[in-house]
Design a protein around this motif. Structure first.
Motif, PDB file in Angstrom:
ATOM      1  N   ARG A   1     109.757 -33.021  -4.497  1.00 24.19           N
ATOM      2  CA  ARG A   1     109.676 -34.006  -6.091  1.00 24.19           C
ATOM      3  C   ARG A   1     111.456 -33.574  -7.140  1.00 24.19           C
ATOM      4  NH1 ARG A   1     104.616 -31.250  -8.883  1.00 24.19           N
ATOM      5  NH2 ARG A   1     105.144 -32.319 -10.574  1.00 24.19           N
ATOM      6  N   TYR A   2     111.573 -32.274  -6.888  1.00 24.37           N
ATOM      7  CA  TYR A   2     113.091 -31.862  -7.103  1.00 24.37           C
ATOM      8  C   TYR A   2     114.154 -32.865  -7.116  1.00 24.37           C
ATOM      9  CZ  TYR A   2     116.914 -29.108  -9.286  1.00 24.37           C
ATOM     10  OH  TYR A   2     118.150 -28.811  -9.885  1.00 24.37           O
ATOM     11  N   GLY A   3     114.305 -33.107  -5.715  1.00 26.38           N
ATOM     12  CA  GLY A   3     115.146 -33.304  -5.337  1.00 26.38           C
ATOM     13  C   GLY A   3     115.539 -35.114  -5.326  1.00 26.38           C
ATOM     14  N   LEU A   4     113.710 -35.896  -5.270  1.00 24.81           N
ATOM     15  CA  LEU A   4     113.658 -37.287  -6.092  1.00 24.81           C
ATOM     16  C   LEU A   4     113.570 -37.273  -6.987  1.00 24.81           C
ATOM     17  CD1 LEU A   4     112.607 -39.906  -4.826  1.00 24.81           C
ATOM     18  CD2 LEU A   4     109.958 -39.532  -5.400  1.00 24.81           C
ATOM     19  N   ALA A   5     113.614 -36.973  -8.222  1.00 28.15           N
ATOM     20  CA  ALA A   5     113.738 -36.414  -9.464  1.00 28.15           C
ATOM     21  C   ALA A   5     115.131 -37.018  -9.648  1.00 28.15           C
ATOM     22  CB  ALA A   5     113.195 -35.632 -10.319  1.00 28.15           C
ATOM     23  N   LEU A   6     116.543 -36.444  -9.130  1.00 29.21           N
ATOM     24  CA  LEU A   6     117.685 -35.902  -9.303  1.00 29.21           C
ATOM     25  C   LEU A   6     117.915 -37.211  -8.467  1.00 29.21           C
ATOM     26  CD1 LEU A   6     119.078 -32.647  -8.343  1.00 29.21           C
ATOM     27  CD2 LEU A   6     118.342 -33.543 -10.457  1.00 29.21           C
ATOM     28  N   ALA A   7     117.630 -37.426  -7.554  1.00 28.17           N
ATOM     29  CA  ALA A   7     118.246 -38.699  -6.879  1.00 28.17           C
ATOM     30  C   ALA A   7     117.420 -39.782  -7.410  1.00 28.17           C
ATOM     31  CB  ALA A   7     117.568 -38.818  -5.583  1.00 28.17           C
ATOM     32  N   LEU A   8     116.737 -40.281  -8.151  1.00 29.36           N
ATOM     33  CA  LEU A   8     116.231 -41.250  -9.070  1.00 29.36           C
ATOM     34  C   LEU A   8     117.788 -41.639 -10.370  1.00 29.36           C
ATOM     35  CD1 LEU A   8     112.422 -41.210  -8.109  1.00 29.36           C
ATOM     36  CD2 LEU A   8     113.909 -43.219  -8.211  1.00 29.36           C
TER      37      LEU A   8
ATOM     38  N   GLU B   1     116.184 -31.357 -27.945  1.00 29.73           N
ATOM     39  CA  GLU B   1     115.233 -30.019 -28.076  1.00 29.73           C
ATOM     40  C   GLU B   1     114.562 -29.632 -26.845  1.00 29.73           C
ATOM     41  OE1 GLU B   1     111.610 -33.219 -28.628  1.00 29.73           O
ATOM     42  OE2 GLU B   1     112.618 -33.810 -30.480  1.00 29.73           O
ATOM     43  N   VAL B   2     114.952 -30.506 -25.894  1.00 26.63           N
ATOM     44  CA  VAL B   2     114.942 -29.265 -24.682  1.00 26.63           C
ATOM     45  C   VAL B   2     116.075 -28.335 -24.570  1.00 26.63           C
ATOM     46  CG1 VAL B   2     115.638 -29.750 -21.985  1.00 26.63           C
ATOM     47  CG2 VAL B   2     114.199 -31.464 -23.544  1.00 26.63           C
ATOM     48  N   PHE B   3     117.408 -29.230 -24.597  1.00 30.84           N
ATOM     49  CA  PHE B   3     118.183 -28.016 -25.015  1.00 30.84           C
ATOM     50  C   PHE B   3     117.926 -26.855 -25.688  1.00 30.84           C
ATOM     51  CE2 PHE B   3     121.821 -30.858 -23.362  1.00 30.84           C
ATOM     52  CZ  PHE B   3     122.480 -29.582 -21.835  1.00 30.84           C
ATOM     53  N   ALA B   4     117.686 -26.573 -26.434  1.00 37.29           N
ATOM     54  CA  ALA B   4     116.968 -26.282 -27.746  1.00 37.29           C
ATOM     55  C   ALA B   4     115.579 -25.338 -27.208  1.00 37.29           C
ATOM     56  CB  ALA B   4     116.109 -26.328 -29.424  1.00 37.29           C
ATOM     57  N   THR B   5     114.589 -25.425 -25.899  1.00 39.52           N
ATOM     58  CA  THR B   5     113.723 -24.141 -24.951  1.00 39.52           C
ATOM     59  C   THR B   5     114.873 -23.873 -24.645  1.00 39.52           C
ATOM     60  OG1 THR B   5     112.000 -26.730 -26.319  1.00 39.52           O
ATOM     61  CG2 THR B   5     111.932 -24.766 -24.279  1.00 39.52           C
ATOM     62  N   ALA B   6     115.315 -25.085 -23.640  1.00 46.14           N
ATOM     63  CA  ALA B   6     115.619 -23.852 -22.496  1.00 46.14           C
ATOM     64  C   ALA B   6     116.665 -22.578 -22.482  1.00 46.14           C
ATOM     65  CB  ALA B   6     117.102 -25.259 -21.707  1.00 46.14           C
ATOM     66  N   ARG B   7     117.459 -22.910 -24.440  1.00 45.38           N
ATOM     67  CA  ARG B   7     118.783 -22.164 -24.274  1.00 45.38           C
ATOM     68  C   ARG B   7     117.658 -20.768 -24.649  1.00 45.38           C
ATOM     69  NH1 ARG B   7     123.621 -22.273 -28.184  1.00 45.38           N
ATOM     70  NH2 ARG B   7     123.477 -20.516 -26.588  1.00 45.38           N
TER      71      ARG B   7
ATOM     72  N   GLY C   1     112.682 -40.856 -12.654  1.00 46.53           N
ATOM     73  CA  GLY C   1     113.297 -38.879 -12.491  1.00 46.53           C
ATOM     74  C   GLY C   1     113.188 -38.633 -13.499  1.00 46.53           C
ATOM     75  N   ILE C   2     113.434 -38.603 -14.978  1.00 47.67           N
ATOM     76  CA  ILE C   2     112.764 -37.599 -15.813  1.00 47.67           C
ATOM     77  C   ILE C   2     111.318 -37.102 -16.039  1.00 47.67           C
ATOM     78  CG2 ILE C   2     113.235 -37.833 -18.053  1.00 47.67           C
ATOM     79  CD1 ILE C   2     115.819 -39.135 -18.391  1.00 47.67           C
ATOM     80  N   GLU C   3     110.644 -38.586 -15.949  1.00 44.00           N
ATOM     81  CA  GLU C   3     108.871 -37.729 -16.184  1.00 44.00           C
ATOM     82  C   GLU C   3     108.828 -36.839 -14.457  1.00 44.00           C
ATOM     83  OE1 GLU C   3     105.320 -37.350 -16.836  1.00 44.00           O
ATOM     84  OE2 GLU C   3     106.901 -38.736 -18.406  1.00 44.00           O
ATOM     85  N   LYS C   4     109.257 -36.336 -13.537  1.00 44.16           N
ATOM     86  CA  LYS C   4     108.901 -35.368 -12.323  1.00 44.16           C
ATOM     87  C   LYS C   4     109.732 -34.132 -12.583  1.00 44.16           C
ATOM     88  CE  LYS C   4     108.758 -39.681  -8.739  1.00 44.16           C
ATOM     89  NZ  LYS C   4     107.322 -38.844  -8.641  1.00 44.16           N
ATOM     90  N   LEU C   5     110.980 -34.525 -13.998  1.00 43.04           N
ATOM     91  CA  LEU C   5     111.202 -33.589 -14.272  1.00 43.04           C
ATOM     92  C   LEU C   5     110.567 -32.908 -14.733  1.00 43.04           C
ATOM     93  CD1 LEU C   5     115.110 -34.169 -13.877  1.00 43.04           C
ATOM     94  CD2 LEU C   5     114.105 -32.471 -12.459  1.00 43.04           C
ATOM     95  N   ARG C   6     110.068 -33.683 -16.235  1.00 46.27           N
ATOM     96  CA  ARG C   6     109.216 -33.111 -17.064  1.00 46.27           C
ATOM     97  C   ARG C   6     107.741 -32.567 -16.562  1.00 46.27           C
ATOM     98  NH1 ARG C   6     110.330 -34.437 -22.251  1.00 46.27           N
ATOM     99  NH2 ARG C   6     110.990 -36.233 -21.359  1.00 46.27           N
ATOM    100  N   GLU C   7     107.239 -33.157 -15.654  1.00 43.81           N
ATOM    101  CA  GLU C   7     106.074 -32.228 -15.068  1.00 43.81           C
ATOM    102  C   GLU C   7     106.496 -31.394 -14.011  1.00 43.81           C
ATOM    103  OE1 GLU C   7     104.910 -35.690 -12.218  1.00 43.81           O
ATOM    104  OE2 GLU C   7     103.521 -37.149 -13.435  1.00 43.81           O
ATOM    105  N   LEU C   8     107.170 -30.997 -13.630  1.00 44.08           N
ATOM    106  CA  LEU C   8     107.970 -29.731 -13.014  1.00 44.08           C
ATOM    107  C   LEU C   8     108.470 -28.590 -13.972  1.00 44.08           C
ATOM    108  CD1 LEU C   8     110.621 -31.259 -10.592  1.00 44.08           C
ATOM    109  CD2 LEU C   8     107.944 -29.942 -10.131  1.00 44.08           C
TER     110      LEU C   8
ATOM    111  N   ILE D   1     114.054 -27.179 -16.451  1.00 39.99           N
ATOM    112  CA  ILE D   1     113.660 -28.072 -17.539  1.00 39.99           C
ATOM    113  C   ILE D   1     115.831 -27.572 -18.005  1.00 39.99           C
ATOM    114  CG2 ILE D   1     114.856 -24.728 -18.583  1.00 39.99           C
ATOM    115  CD1 ILE D   1     113.406 -26.011 -20.798  1.00 39.99           C
ATOM    116  N   ASN D   2     117.191 -27.410 -17.198  1.00 37.94           N
ATOM    117  CA  ASN D   2     118.095 -28.039 -16.792  1.00 37.94           C
ATOM    118  C   ASN D   2     118.505 -29.419 -16.238  1.00 37.94           C
ATOM    119  OD1 ASN D   2     121.267 -27.254 -17.390  1.00 37.94           O
ATOM    120  ND2 ASN D   2     121.165 -26.629 -15.711  1.00 37.94           N
ATOM    121  N   ALA D   3     117.756 -29.773 -15.244  1.00 38.98           N
ATOM    122  CA  ALA D   3     117.864 -30.428 -15.015  1.00 38.98           C
ATOM    123  C   ALA D   3     117.403 -31.402 -16.074  1.00 38.98           C
ATOM    124  CB  ALA D   3     117.729 -31.126 -14.202  1.00 38.98           C
ATOM    125  N   LEU D   4     116.387 -31.684 -16.776  1.00 41.39           N
ATOM    126  CA  LEU D   4     115.827 -32.602 -17.421  1.00 41.39           C
ATOM    127  C   LEU D   4     116.805 -32.518 -18.796  1.00 41.39           C
ATOM    128  CD1 LEU D   4     113.569 -34.310 -18.172  1.00 41.39           C
ATOM    129  CD2 LEU D   4     112.358 -31.885 -19.767  1.00 41.39           C
ATOM    130  N   ALA D   5     117.369 -31.884 -19.372  1.00 36.33           N
ATOM    131  CA  ALA D   5     117.862 -31.966 -20.594  1.00 36.33           C
ATOM    132  C   ALA D   5     118.785 -32.901 -20.153  1.00 36.33           C
ATOM    133  CB  ALA D   5     118.268 -30.075 -21.320  1.00 36.33           C
TER     134      ALA D   5
END
Length: 533
Positions: A360-367, A412-418, A376-383, A394-398
């Motif tokens: 799922r991660y690889g597919l999300a990045l490829a999409l 918002e995502v970067f704030a959570t990630a940091r 792709g972002i939806e899959k990253l959000r789920e993961l 979360i890094n890939a999502l941001a």
């Protein structure tokens, strides 16, 4: 006389083939050493020697026939210069997550070697050819193609362990001692590679460098590569097979012990060798470069298999990060994003739960790369929701939200990630890039200068140059562009930017002192390069 940069390139060829036969005098004048001395101490990667030793450690003489000493400072300088030169010859992977992973697994293995205090540097080369090599200064490189062809983390560890063993056992030094055996063949191959080398490419910095608001020092540049070097060296490969057989056997034996002590599967070594041998049976692809420099025979496979069976059998599960990095490299290495999308779709819902999540991660990045960011972002959000403390998701999502142009969501995502991963360098770097895009140079500068205490790349210097230019500080901007070009192996262009930095530095005594010292160093090296033509 050999050019300094080209001499360093030849050292890389030597590290690939053990054809280190007559390049014994052509070194920088200020080093004042014979190249044979390079292998005097326990080593590290590009040549196979660990050159970045602590200054406080007293290193013993180990029987070098010249009787001269090669100091840790000289080894460190040679290694650093060699690594700089590589950036103009090969594509060093700059992805911080890939770099962090290969460093982690490499250092784990090195800590269990015969010389655990020796400093090593591990890096990935963006090249689908299957290869790995060791060189001076503690640098061990592994191609992305080799990582992708491994089917277990222990297989990758077996290659790294083998290269570490070449370093700790000083095999290149032995090659120098035996130079009389294959001197003419090796020299012919090297000289042909240097004379015919026609692989011309823009430098990694020059082709995309931020050139400051005044657009000064932004000139096109490119380095003559070693395009046909490896092919040329093939002419000497057969002649040196007998010479390297004992070294390869010793590296196998020592590397297997390193594997076992590091809690990787010793049986992975013969398994990987078998895989490489079988790959030669398929027409149309030629012999993997790894086999040209690491000849695999039936007896060698049998020997490693017999030794591996002496270790107790148990399961060695792959780390989650290994699987994620392979998935990411598959996307980054794909010639066409749609190929990566097709590959991961074909694996969807197969394997264990963890393997499915990696897919799922690889597919999300490829999409995302294939301009299907929403899916792709939806899959990253789920993961990210399923694995809240897995930084890669979360890094890939941001980053994906930022690339899509949704700045508010990205922040918002970067704030959570940091908050979750305050010390994660990859997240810091991506956040700094986002701040620069948002025209917020001051917080970007502060964050980037924190990263100067870790692994420094040309990209990091380049981003600092952009931040300082955004702050209107052209002196610091050109200074860091100079450092970027220098780290990229382009000393001449680095000098240009340092001179521009001096022009804008005014009466800042501290900054002038720093610039003057660097300018002196760069100028001396460039002078030596010209004199060595």
């Amino acid at each position: 006389m050999y050019k300094f940069g080209k001499f360093l390139s030849v050292l890389l060829m030597v590290s690939h083939t053990n054809l280190a036969l007559s390049l014994t005098q052509h070194v920088r004048k200020d080093l004042n050493i014979d190249i044979k001395d390079v292998l005097k101490y326990p080593s590290s990667p590009y040549l196979g020697q660990a050159l970045d030793m602590p200054h406080t450690q007293e290193l013993p003489e180990i029987g070098d026939p010249t009787g001269t000493a090669f100091t840790p400072t000289q080894e460190k300088e040679l290694g650093e210069a060699f690594f700089r030169s590589l950036h103009g010859e090969i594509e060093v992977d700059k992805d911080p997550e890939v770099s962090e992973y290969i460093q982690a697994i490499g250092q784990k293995l090195a800590a269990n070697s015969d010389t655990p205090t020796q400093i090593f540097h591990f890096f990935v080369v963006d090249d689908l050819n299957i290869n790995a090599f060791a060189g001076p200064g503690g640098y061990i490189g592994v191609n992305s193609g080799l990582i992708l062809v491994t089917e277990a983390e222990s297989e990758l560890a077996s290659v790294l362990g083998h290269e570490i063993a070449h370093v700790t056992q000083r095999h290149l030094y032995q090659a120098f001692q035996a130079q009389g055996k294959i001197q003419l063949i090796s020299m012919a191959a090297m000289l042909a590679a240097m004379l015919i080398g026609s692989k011309v490419s823009g430098s990694s910095v020059g082709s995309r460098a931020y050139c400051t608001s005044k657009n000064e020092g932004c000139q096109p540049s490119g380095n003559t590569g070693q395009g046909l070097a490896m092919a040329a060296m093939g002419a000497g490969t057969q002649a040196m097979i007998n010479f390297t057989r004992d070294n390869e056997a010793e590296a196998d034996n020592v590397g297997m012990q390193i594997l076992a002590r590091s809690e990787f599967d010793p049986r992975s070594m013969p398994t990987f060798f078998e895989k490489m041998q079988q790959s030669t049976r398929f027409a149309g692809h030629g012999t993997p470069e790894f086999l040209l420099t690491h000849p695999v025979t039936v007896s060698r496979i049998s020997d490693t298999r017999n030794r591996s069976e002496k270790f107790p059998y148990r399961q060695y599960p792959d780390s989650f990060v290994y699987q994620l990095i392979r998935a990411k490299l598959r996307v980054l290495s794909a010639r066409n994003p749609i190929d990566a999308v097709g590959y991961f779709r074909s694996l969807y819902n197969q394997g264990t739960k963890q393997q499915q999540d990696v897919t799922r991660y690889g597919l999300a990045l490829a999409l995302v790369v294939h301009n299907h960011a929403v899916e792709g972002i939806e899959k990253l959000r789920e993961l990210t929701e399923e694995y809240p403390y897995q930084s890669h998701f979360i890094n890939a999502l941001a980053k994906s939200e930022m690339d899509k142009g949704d700045v508010n969501k990205a922040m918002e995502v970067f704030a959570t990630a940091r908050e979750r991963f305050p010390d994660n360098s990859a997240i810091k770097l991506n956040y700094a890039k986002a701040l620069l895009v948002l025209k917020k140079p001051e917080p970007a500068r502060r964050l980037l200068e924190e990263l100067l205490h870790g692994t420094v790349t040309p990209d990091l210097y380049e981003m600092l140059a952009q931040a300082y230019s955004g702050l209107g500080n052209e002196a610091e901007s050109h200074r860091y562009l100079g450092e970027a070009y220098y780290a990229d192996g382009q000393t001449k262009t680095a000098i240009l930017h340092m001179k521009l930095a001096r022009k804008y530095s005014g009466h800042n005594y501290y900054l002038n002192s720093v610039i003057d010292e660097r300018l002196r160093k760069f100028t001396e090296e460039e002078k030596e390069r010209r004199e060595g033509k």
